[in-house]
Structure formats: C-alpha cells, structure tokens
Motif scaffolding. Sequence first.
Motif, PDB file in Angstrom:
ATOM      1  N   THR A  25      45.285  52.977  45.956  1.00 11.02           N
ATOM      2  CA  THR A  25      45.887  51.664  46.192  1.00 11.02           C
ATOM      3  C   THR A  25      45.853  51.373  47.679  1.00 11.02           C
ATOM      4  O   THR A  25      46.186  52.229  48.497  1.00 11.02           O
ATOM      5  N   PHE A  69      58.750  41.611  42.082  1.00 10.86           N
ATOM      6  CA  PHE A  69      57.305  41.754  42.242  1.00 10.86           C
ATOM      7  C   PHE A  69      56.605  41.073  41.071  1.00 10.86           C
ATOM      8  O   PHE A  69      57.225  40.743  40.050  1.00 10.86           O
ATOM      9  N   GLU A  71      52.581  41.358  39.035  1.00  9.23           N
ATOM     10  CA  GLU A  71      51.262  41.979  38.937  1.00  9.23           C
ATOM     11  C   GLU A  71      50.241  40.919  38.540  1.00  9.23           C
ATOM     12  O   GLU A  71      50.416  40.225  37.534  1.00  9.23           O
ATOM     13  N   TYR A  73      46.251  39.980  37.638  1.00  7.22           N
ATOM     14  CA  TYR A  73      45.030  40.577  37.120  1.00  7.22           C
ATOM     15  C   TYR A  73      44.332  39.598  36.188  1.00  7.22           C
ATOM     16  O   TYR A  73      44.880  38.539  35.834  1.00  7.22           O
ATOM     17  N   PRO A  83      41.725  43.685  39.067  1.00  8.74           N
ATOM     18  CA  PRO A  83      42.637  43.011  39.997  1.00  8.74           C
ATOM     19  C   PRO A  83      42.195  41.589  40.293  1.00  8.74           C
ATOM     20  O   PRO A  83      40.999  41.313  40.441  1.00  8.74           O
ATOM     21  N   THR A 112      49.342  44.722  47.527  1.00  9.78           N
ATOM     22  CA  THR A 112      48.450  45.870  47.386  1.00  9.78           C
ATOM     23  C   THR A 112      47.514  45.669  46.212  1.00  9.78           C
ATOM     24  O   THR A 112      47.775  44.863  45.309  1.00  9.78           O
ATOM     25  N   GLN A 113      46.428  46.428  46.222  1.00  7.93           N
ATOM     26  CA  GLN A 113      45.420  46.290  45.173  1.00  7.93           C
ATOM     27  C   GLN A 113      44.831  47.643  44.831  1.00  7.93           C
ATOM     28  O   GLN A 113      44.555  48.457  45.708  1.00  7.93           O
ATOM     29  N   ILE A 117      45.016  46.158  39.156  1.00  7.52           N
ATOM     30  CA  ILE A 117      45.910  45.034  39.426  1.00  7.52           C
ATOM     31  C   ILE A 117      46.011  44.766  40.921  1.00  7.52           C
ATOM     32  O   ILE A 117      45.695  45.607  41.752  1.00  7.52           O
ATOM     33  N   THR A 118      46.478  43.555  41.226  1.00  2.00           N
ATOM     34  CA  THR A 118      46.962  43.224  42.561  1.00  2.00           C
ATOM     35  C   THR A 118      48.468  43.053  42.436  1.00  2.00           C
ATOM     36  O   THR A 118      48.940  42.260  41.616  1.00  2.00           O
ATOM     37  N   ASN A 119      49.215  43.811  43.200  1.00  2.00           N
ATOM     38  CA  ASN A 119      50.678  43.792  43.094  1.00  2.00           C
ATOM     39  C   ASN A 119      51.275  43.097  44.319  1.00  2.00           C
ATOM     40  O   ASN A 119      51.015  43.482  45.457  1.00  2.00           O
ATOM     41  N   THR A 121      54.692  42.380  46.135  1.00  2.00           N
ATOM     42  CA  THR A 121      56.096  42.741  46.256  1.00  2.00           C
ATOM     43  C   THR A 121      56.766  41.747  47.195  1.00  2.00           C
ATOM     44  O   THR A 121      56.287  41.514  48.312  1.00  2.00           O
TER      45      THR A 121
END
Length: 251
Positions: A25, A69, A71, A73, A83, A112-113, A117-119, A121
């Motif tokens: 990640t 957060f 997610e 995708y 992602p 983050t990725q 997924i791309t998360n 926060t």
Amino acid sequence: MNRRLLVGIAALALLLVTAGCLGGTSSVSNDRLDAAPDGEYAWTAETDAHITVQDNGRFRAVYEMNGSFVELYRFDGFGSRTPLPVEAVRYRYENGTVINGTELKARGGDVTQNDRITNVTLPADAGSDGKIAFSSSSTPKRFSLPVFVEGSYEVVLPADRRVDFPIFGSVRPSGYETEVVDDQLHIQWTEVTDGNVVVQFYLQRDLGIFAAVAAVSVLVGSAGILYYRRQIQALRDRRQELGLDVEDDDR
C-alpha cells in the motif's frame, strides 16, 4: 515425489490467496491529490452522492460522508476489485471550509492505494457532516461505479446526452427520475443501497446518424432484392424463348 507436489501446490495456493497483499500500500502523491479539477465540485447538492460526467471521459464526484473513511474501487472484466484512480481530492467541512489533499494529510487523513482499492481516510477533525470530492476517469458514453455511500444519488450528463432510446441508452438501478436543465440530463434516485450505478448514454445526434444508416441499409437491401428478382425473371423469359420447360413458381 508426491509429497513435493503437494508442498508445491500448497505454496501456490498460499501465493494466490495472499496476492492481493503483495503489491503493498502506498500513499497517493500530493501532486495528484492537489491537482485542479476540471470544474466546480457540486458542494451544495442536496443528494448524498453527486456525480458530474464530463464530455472528456472523466467525472467529478462528491459524497456525503457518514464514516471516517471510504474505499473507492471498480470491477475489472473478471469481477475483481481494482483501485479507482483519483486526483483533485478535496474535503469540505460542515462549516464550508474546503481543504486539498496535502492539507487533508496534514490534519491526520490520507489517500492510499493498493492493487484492490483506493482508501480515503478523513482528517482527524472531520466531524460527521463533511463531504469528500475527487475526479477520476470514466468510459466514453458509459458511467459505472459501485455504490460507495448509501442514500440519494444524482448523475448529471454532459449537454445533449440522453438515455431514453433503448438501443443506445440504459440506466441502473431502476426507480429513477430524470430532468433536463440547460440541456443537461439529471438522473436522480431517492435511495440507493448497494450494487452499481450504471448510465449508458448517447449524443442526440447519434439517433439521426443511426436513422440515416438504417434508411440507407433498407434502400440498398430493397434494391438488391429487386435486382435479384429481375434477374430471375430475365432467366425465366430466356428459357421460354428457347422453348424450354419452365415451372410456374407462382403455383
């Protein structure tokens, strides 16, 4: 030999199971997060999710947040998560203050990725009624994304795009309403809880092109049939002139 084979199979299975974690990640770069969006984000939209589809194969999205957060995708051709690439990330506090990606990170958030997924926060001081916005890519004449946030949705298409002709247009899920404002089609859902939001659309001029192509095809086909029938009749007349037996095809 059999034991070695079993060990090899077990190792391969373990590799496949953990493959999603091997890529690691990483944090999305500030240059991407702070990039300028192609247009204004719809911060004042009354829906929980608002997506503006652009005419360059991209879209701008704004989501009302009810957690710390989200997610992001989409699904590939094999049904696996990949992602969603995002840029021009912004967060809007309940009081109207808007911060960019760098400030989001400085306040305890992050984007983050990994390979699934791309998360996103939210900042540590986000509160409960903030909104997250980002820009990403889409497919020309087709918008599709999973439901990231439950609630009301609105998708706004570029000018002169429509969805009501069955061959070229479709919308999922059902239960939506449409309205045209300044030649832009607005599609709204009162409540969306799961699945995907999919909008297949077309330029209105596409219908004229399709009608013209269909008309030409009918004319060419009719001319071909007429020519074929005339050739058959000419052959029949020739056989009669030669005194050959000719079956009556009209019996």
